[in-house]
Enzyme design. Structure first.
Site, PDB file in Angstrom:
ATOM      1  N   ASN A  17       0.846  -1.194   0.000  1.00 25.40           N
ATOM      2  CA  ASN A  17       0.000   0.000   0.000  1.00 25.40           C
ATOM      3  C   ASN A  17       0.880   1.242   0.000  1.00 25.40           C
ATOM      4  O   ASN A  17       0.403   2.348   0.246  1.00 25.40           O
ATOM      5  CB  ASN A  17      -0.910   0.025   1.240  1.00 25.40           C
ATOM      6  CG  ASN A  17      -2.100  -0.911   1.073  1.00 25.40           C
ATOM      7  OD1 ASN A  17      -2.689  -1.002  -0.001  1.00 25.40           O
ATOM      8  ND2 ASN A  17      -2.444  -1.629   2.138  1.00 25.40           N
ATOM      9  N   ALA A  19       2.363   4.228  -1.353  1.00 23.00           N
ATOM     10  CA  ALA A  19       1.969   5.060  -2.496  1.00 23.00           C
ATOM     11  C   ALA A  19       3.154   5.337  -3.423  1.00 23.00           C
ATOM     12  O   ALA A  19       3.014   5.318  -4.649  1.00 23.00           O
ATOM     13  CB  ALA A  19       1.370   6.365  -2.001  1.00 23.00           C
ATOM     14  N   HIS A  20       4.327   5.567  -2.834  1.00 23.33           N
ATOM     15  CA  HIS A  20       5.506   5.884  -3.638  1.00 23.33           C
ATOM     16  C   HIS A  20       5.911   4.688  -4.502  1.00 23.33           C
ATOM     17  O   HIS A  20       6.170   4.829  -5.688  1.00 23.33           O
ATOM     18  CB  HIS A  20       6.647   6.308  -2.711  1.00 23.33           C
ATOM     19  CG  HIS A  20       7.940   6.496  -3.430  1.00 23.33           C
ATOM     20  ND1 HIS A  20       8.180   7.583  -4.227  1.00 23.33           N
ATOM     21  CD2 HIS A  20       9.041   5.716  -3.503  1.00 23.33           C
ATOM     22  CE1 HIS A  20       9.382   7.462  -4.753  1.00 23.33           C
ATOM     23  NE2 HIS A  20       9.932   6.336  -4.333  1.00 23.33           N
ATOM     24  N   ASP A  77      10.587  -7.332  -1.071  1.00 24.13           N
ATOM     25  CA  ASP A  77      11.143  -7.151   0.271  1.00 24.13           C
ATOM     26  C   ASP A  77      12.584  -6.684   0.091  1.00 24.13           C
ATOM     27  O   ASP A  77      13.299  -7.203  -0.769  1.00 24.13           O
ATOM     28  CB  ASP A  77      11.089  -8.448   1.076  1.00 24.13           C
ATOM     29  CG  ASP A  77      11.297  -8.174   2.561  1.00 24.13           C
ATOM     30  OD1 ASP A  77      10.654  -7.246   3.097  1.00 24.13           O
ATOM     31  OD2 ASP A  77      12.113  -8.871   3.194  1.00 24.13           O
ATOM     32  N   GLY A 177      15.051   5.776   5.122  1.00 22.71           N
ATOM     33  CA  GLY A 177      15.789   4.635   5.675  1.00 22.71           C
ATOM     34  C   GLY A 177      17.254   4.967   5.934  1.00 22.71           C
ATOM     35  O   GLY A 177      17.583   5.973   6.564  1.00 22.71           O
ATOM     36  N   LYS A 199      19.385   8.056  -7.684  1.00 24.73           N
ATOM     37  CA  LYS A 199      19.135   6.829  -6.915  1.00 24.73           C
ATOM     38  C   LYS A 199      18.237   5.870  -7.700  1.00 24.73           C
ATOM     39  O   LYS A 199      18.532   4.668  -7.779  1.00 24.73           O
ATOM     40  CB  LYS A 199      18.490   7.165  -5.564  1.00 24.73           C
ATOM     41  CG  LYS A 199      18.236   5.918  -4.730  1.00 24.73           C
ATOM     42  CD  LYS A 199      17.572   6.190  -3.407  1.00 24.73           C
ATOM     43  CE  LYS A 199      17.143   4.880  -2.771  1.00 24.73           C
ATOM     44  NZ  LYS A 199      16.349   5.037  -1.564  1.00 24.73           N
ATOM     45  N   ARG A 205      16.098  -1.603  -5.877  1.00 31.73           N
ATOM     46  CA  ARG A 205      14.689  -1.756  -6.252  1.00 31.73           C
ATOM     47  C   ARG A 205      14.533  -1.571  -7.774  1.00 31.73           C
ATOM     48  O   ARG A 205      13.863  -2.350  -8.439  1.00 31.73           O
ATOM     49  CB  ARG A 205      13.848  -0.710  -5.504  1.00 31.73           C
ATOM     50  CG  ARG A 205      12.435  -1.148  -5.188  1.00 31.73           C
ATOM     51  CD  ARG A 205      11.678  -0.127  -4.340  1.00 31.73           C
ATOM     52  NE  ARG A 205      12.515   0.796  -3.610  1.00 31.73           N
ATOM     53  CZ  ARG A 205      13.004   0.567  -2.392  1.00 31.73           C
ATOM     54  NH1 ARG A 205      12.701  -0.532  -1.760  1.00 31.73           N
ATOM     55  NH2 ARG A 205      13.778   1.460  -1.801  1.00 31.73           N
TER      56      ARG A 205
HETATM   57  P1  IMP Z   1      11.034  -2.535   2.259  1.00 29.12           P
HETATM   58  O1  IMP Z   1      11.007  -4.029   2.259  1.00 29.12           O
HETATM   59  O2  IMP Z   1      11.241  -1.950   0.882  1.00 29.12           O
HETATM   60  O3  IMP Z   1       9.866  -1.932   2.981  1.00 29.12           O
HETATM   61  O4  IMP Z   1      12.353  -2.107   3.064  1.00 29.12           O
HETATM   62  C1  IMP Z   1      12.579  -2.513   4.417  1.00 29.12           C
HETATM   63  C2  IMP Z   1      13.534  -1.550   5.095  1.00 29.12           C
HETATM   64  O5  IMP Z   1      14.825  -1.602   4.466  1.00 29.12           O
HETATM   65  C3  IMP Z   1      13.126  -0.077   5.029  1.00 29.12           C
HETATM   66  O6  IMP Z   1      12.251   0.259   6.078  1.00 29.12           O
HETATM   67  C4  IMP Z   1      14.493   0.613   5.188  1.00 29.12           C
HETATM   68  O7  IMP Z   1      14.887   0.662   6.540  1.00 29.12           O
HETATM   69  C5  IMP Z   1      15.428  -0.324   4.441  1.00 29.12           C
HETATM   70  N1  IMP Z   1      15.529   0.086   3.027  1.00 29.12           N
HETATM   71  C6  IMP Z   1      15.012  -0.570   1.952  1.00 29.12           C
HETATM   72  N2  IMP Z   1      15.274   0.096   0.821  1.00 29.12           N
HETATM   73  C7  IMP Z   1      15.963   1.208   1.178  1.00 29.12           C
HETATM   74  C8  IMP Z   1      16.515   2.308   0.439  1.00 29.12           C
HETATM   75  O8  IMP Z   1      16.399   2.417  -0.792  1.00 29.12           O
HETATM   76  N3  IMP Z   1      17.157   3.229   1.163  1.00 29.12           N
HETATM   77  C9  IMP Z   1      17.316   3.165   2.508  1.00 29.12           C
HETATM   78  N4  IMP Z   1      16.814   2.200   3.241  1.00 29.12           N
HETATM   79  C10 IMP Z   1      16.142   1.203   2.586  1.00 29.12           C
END
Ligand code: IMP
Length: 218
Positions: A17, A19-20, A77, A177, A199, A205
């Site tokens: 969910n 949005a970004h 993830d 993050g 980035k 990602r």
């Molecule tokens: P998610 O699975 O994409 O929600 O990432 C889990 C966690 O990894 C985030 O809450 C951040 O703490 C860290 N993280 C993931 N991708 C990034 C990024 O591109 N930059 C900085 N922290 C990241």
């Protein structure tokens, strides 16, 4: 007689969910797929992420949607892995401070970075000998994303990695993050200093989503 051919887009659920992330994904897959969020399919559950790897967590989320809603779906993830810490924070990236027993307060990202830097303070950094950071110190690390896709009855995985270094000083105010303490390989600035455009061109990602898009023929 003229015939009009109406192409209907296939629906694909993105198990998020955020949005970004949805906006980013729709910009890439939107020409061919109708990408729906969890909320848009009526999924209000807080889907468990209890795996010990990024792949396992991504699959857990995608499977949940397939099993409960019967729809083709993908989930991602991500996290940070620091070599000197045996891959930590890894799957605990989002909740690292709490996992280390630290008070989190109202800025989780700050607390997570502080917890990481506190752990790293006990480990000698590496002298960086090459690239724009040459002559400074840092700890080798990478960000990783794993995407699990359940599509037409099969499971697929797409990985994206960006290598770099953790530095001991927070720099820049973009991103989220761990961005202020991560300098990607080949650059002299942190993700938070480099800004979204740079980035998004090199991130873990972006690399994983690029592979997904290629697989889906977009
Ligand atoms: P998610 O699975 O994409 O929600 O990432 C889990 C966690 O990894 C985030 O809450 C951040 O703490 C860290 N993280 C993931 N991708 C990034 C990024 O591109 N930059 C900085 N922290 C990241």
């Amino acid at each position: 007689m003229t015939q009009t051919v109406v192409m209907t887009k296939k629906t694909l659920v993105f198990a998020s969910n955020n949005a970004h992330k949805l906006e980013e994904i729709r910009a890439i897959l939107g020409s061919k797929f109708e990408v729906k969020s969890l909320r848009e399919i009526g999924c209000e559950a807080d889907i468990p992420e209890t795996g010990s790897t990024f792949e396992a967590n991504a699959l857990q989320k995608a499977m949940y949607v397939k099993e409960h809603f019967g729809m083709d779906c993908f989930a991602d993830d991500s996290g940070l892995q620091v070599d000197a810490l045996g891959g930590e924070p890894g799957v605990f990236s989002a909740r690292y401070a709490a996992n280390c027993g630290k008070a989190v307060g109202n800025n989780k990202d700050e607390a997570n970075m502080d917890a990481l830097l506190e752990k790293l303070a006990a480990i000698a950094p590496r002298q960086i000998g090459e690239g724009p950071l040459a002559g400074t110190e840092g700890w080798d690390a990478c960000f990783r994303t794993s995407i699990a896709l359940i599509y037409e009855g099969c499971e697929y995985y797409f990985d994206g990695t960006v290598s770099g270094h953790i530095i001991s000083e927070k720099r820049g105010d973009g991103g989220f993050g761990y961005d202020p303490i991560f300098v990607p390989e080949g650059y002299g600035e942190t993700f938070a200093e480099l800004g979204a455009e740079v980035k998004n061109g090199i991130s873990h990602r972006a690399r994983a989503v690029g592979k997904l898009a290629e697989f889906l023929g977009v």
